[in-house]
Design a protein around this motif. Sequence first.
Motif, PDB file in Angstrom:
ATOM      1  N   GLY A 376      10.665 -51.607 -62.182  1.00 40.76           N
ATOM      2  CA  GLY A 376      11.440 -50.386 -62.391  1.00 40.76           C
ATOM      3  C   GLY A 376      10.564 -49.146 -62.388  1.00 40.76           C
ATOM      4  N   PHE A 377       9.395 -49.261 -63.005  1.00 41.40           N
ATOM      5  CA  PHE A 377       8.466 -48.131 -63.023  1.00 41.40           C
ATOM      6  C   PHE A 377       7.985 -47.797 -61.610  1.00 41.40           C
ATOM      7  CE2 PHE A 377       3.991 -46.830 -62.921  1.00 41.40           C
ATOM      8  CZ  PHE A 377       4.075 -45.614 -63.575  1.00 41.40           C
ATOM      9  N   LEU A 378       7.652 -48.822 -60.838  1.00 37.71           N
ATOM     10  CA  LEU A 378       7.142 -48.577 -59.489  1.00 37.71           C
ATOM     11  C   LEU A 378       8.211 -47.998 -58.570  1.00 37.71           C
ATOM     12  CD1 LEU A 378       4.873 -51.714 -58.945  1.00 37.71           C
ATOM     13  CD2 LEU A 378       4.190 -49.382 -59.516  1.00 37.71           C
ATOM     14  N   GLN A 379       9.474 -48.359 -58.830  1.00 34.62           N
ATOM     15  CA  GLN A 379      10.554 -47.773 -58.032  1.00 34.62           C
ATOM     16  C   GLN A 379      10.595 -46.251 -58.201  1.00 34.62           C
ATOM     17  OE1 GLN A 379      12.636 -49.301 -55.870  1.00 34.62           O
ATOM     18  NE2 GLN A 379      11.670 -51.284 -56.213  1.00 34.62           N
ATOM     19  N   SER A 380      10.227 -45.784 -59.392  1.00 34.11           N
ATOM     20  CA  SER A 380      10.238 -44.339 -59.657  1.00 34.11           C
ATOM     21  C   SER A 380       8.855 -43.701 -59.496  1.00 34.11           C
ATOM     22  CB  SER A 380      10.750 -44.086 -61.084  1.00 34.11           C
ATOM     23  OG  SER A 380       9.889 -44.691 -62.033  1.00 34.11           O
ATOM     24  N   TYR A 381       7.886 -44.492 -59.062  1.00 33.37           N
ATOM     25  CA  TYR A 381       6.517 -43.976 -58.930  1.00 33.37           C
ATOM     26  C   TYR A 381       6.434 -42.780 -57.974  1.00 33.37           C
ATOM     27  CZ  TYR A 381       1.387 -44.241 -58.883  1.00 33.37           C
ATOM     28  OH  TYR A 381       0.054 -43.961 -59.016  1.00 33.37           O
ATOM     29  N   PRO A 382       7.085 -42.840 -56.811  1.00 38.33           N
ATOM     30  CA  PRO A 382       7.039 -41.671 -55.913  1.00 38.33           C
ATOM     31  C   PRO A 382       7.573 -40.393 -56.584  1.00 38.33           C
ATOM     32  CG  PRO A 382       7.877 -43.578 -54.735  1.00 38.33           C
ATOM     33  CD  PRO A 382       7.797 -43.969 -56.169  1.00 38.33           C
ATOM     34  N   GLU A 383       8.612 -40.539 -57.414  1.00 36.48           N
ATOM     35  CA  GLU A 383       9.160 -39.363 -58.096  1.00 36.48           C
ATOM     36  C   GLU A 383       8.151 -38.782 -59.085  1.00 36.48           C
ATOM     37  OE1 GLU A 383      12.813 -40.405 -59.923  1.00 36.48           O
ATOM     38  OE2 GLU A 383      13.687 -41.275 -58.112  1.00 36.48           O
ATOM     39  N   HIS A 384       7.434 -39.643 -59.795  1.00 37.60           N
ATOM     40  CA  HIS A 384       6.417 -39.167 -60.741  1.00 37.60           C
ATOM     41  C   HIS A 384       5.313 -38.404 -60.010  1.00 37.60           C
ATOM     42  CE1 HIS A 384       8.313 -41.215 -63.994  1.00 37.60           C
ATOM     43  NE2 HIS A 384       8.093 -42.423 -63.512  1.00 37.60           N
TER      44      HIS A 384
END
Length: 646
Positions: A376-384
């Motif tokens: 789940g964290f990596l799915q949002s990694y680009p956004e971070h």
Amino acid sequence: MFGFWKVKLGSKANCSEEETLIPWKVDNEIKSTKKLRPKKVRKFPRHSPEIEVKQLFSDDKPTTDVQRVAEIQKLIQDGKCAEAHHWIVKLEDKYESLNMSEVNNAETTLNQQMMMDVDNLSKELKSKMWSIMKMPIRNYKDNAAFLSSVYAIAKLEDERDVIRCKEKQEAGNMQSGRPSAWVQQFTELVQQSVQKQIPLFLEINPGSCLKEHLRNLQQTVLTDLLECLSFLNQNEILKIFAKIYHACIFHYLDQIFQENLEVEDFFIVFFWITHIYKSKEFMGHPGIRDITLKASVLDPCLEASWVCSASEKLINIVQSEINVRLMRRLKMEDVPWSQLPADIKQILQNFIDMAQQISETLGQRIQRLCAGQLIGFLQSYPEHIEKSKKLSCRNSLEIVTSCVYFRDYVTEITHNNIEDSRKSLAVLKEVETKECDQLLDKLFHDVKSHLTYNQKNDEHSTLKCMEQVKGLVTCYFTQSAIMKSAAFKPLVERAHYKIVQEYITVLIGSSVRCTSNNRSQLADKIIKDSYQLEQIFADQQSSATWLNNAIQHLAEMIKINDIDALKTEVAVLVKSYPYVRKEHIRAILDIKGNISKSDRQSIFNQMDDMMELNNNLLSCNRLFQEINVSKSWFRKIDSCILCCIG
């Protein structure tokens, strides 16, 4: 006329039971009553085997039942409960038998009054026993004989209740107040004393350690059980204590799980239950384990139920805590992006390690949870990354490095979860590719100009162009910041990919057209260029060897004259590189020049069949996907009007 009597012997703290005795008329004592044999004789247990009843009443001096009531009351006040109970049972049996017989009204009234007095004596006896039972457990040692006699009396009364209830049910006249459940009340009083013994976590100092608190709880309970064992000669009573402590401990642990504790404290409680509770340090202590470790004593269902519900709560707590810690880590400033994977791995691995220490099952559940949280964290990694301020080249290099480390950890933690692993790796590849392209942008720009010039000039110029490409690549990757970084390998592979892709793009988009005289020369030149690019990136230890044959396949298509051999070469290309499209093949055939319209169509028909098969395959080989073909007017027809057919 009979007078009234009221017994008052000594003083008591609580005389409510004493004052409820029914007054008797004793002016003219009945010296002879008609002895009637009851129609039905019942056999009650007279006394427990453990109770030795002394001869309290002298046989030389006759004692009336009224006097016996007073003497029984005196026995109760003196704490001689076993003897008092013995005579209460005798009186109760006697007057119940008389009550069942047919007697005159006067005698019936007399018997009923006596039965009420006996019933009140029974209540007073119970009150006396229960009042002493309410003492602290540590005081039981000084009253061991009394405790044993109380339990024996409670068991005897329950046995008598069973017989009475059965008879009354058969007669359809259920006796009020029965069953009285003496053993149950005995157990409840023990439970109240046990609950007072357990040190409450809520009452300890805020700075106290939960682990230390559990040790105190363990020591308190073990000491009490060993104390009980030392002065009780009945294992049956010790089993009651063990059962109650068992139930109270798990009820107490439920309360602890409601507290706002650190997540590590919940793991401590879990470890204590699974590894300490039944060990020789506690309930499995050599002094008590023959009693406590029997399934009937320490209810396994209670433990299993607690573990099941606590596991679910623990997993929810861990999930929330992971989210909090990940967000806290992301908000940290002045920490390199390359350090992020190690920090996140440490956060997740700590929970996995603590769970595995408890049990393999819990360890697997927590690991699956951590894998899901990581994905789940990596799915949002680009956004971070997008939320960050303008990134420098150094930041981009750190992000590429983080993708390398994240990729290794995803493979490690997801195990056989192929779908989740694939999604995470795809996101990391996307982030890595974007950052690599930014870092390689200047190199790509310089190499592209040399490759374009290479297609327009003779062989001597070609050699010079490829040497310049080699120099640019070597110079870029000998930078110390890149060479010492974990990003070196993905950067090399991305450069290899992009430069081969750029070579093919320039070739397909060129206006070169072959004749029968120069077709072989052009193909050989392309093959030589391919070998040179292969060597350039072999020097940089590129592992993207699957790129090496792409240019050579195109050269062979230009060189081959036999249509069947050409179709075979096209088939190999399409199979090796699933994203090859018809316009790519059409462009190469335009360069080749000596191909008829029917042969072209035959090749395209073959491609249609192969591409249909390729649609069902997943491939990371996207070399041709990003290569676009110029739609010039002469490319819209199936043959090139500039071809020189030899």
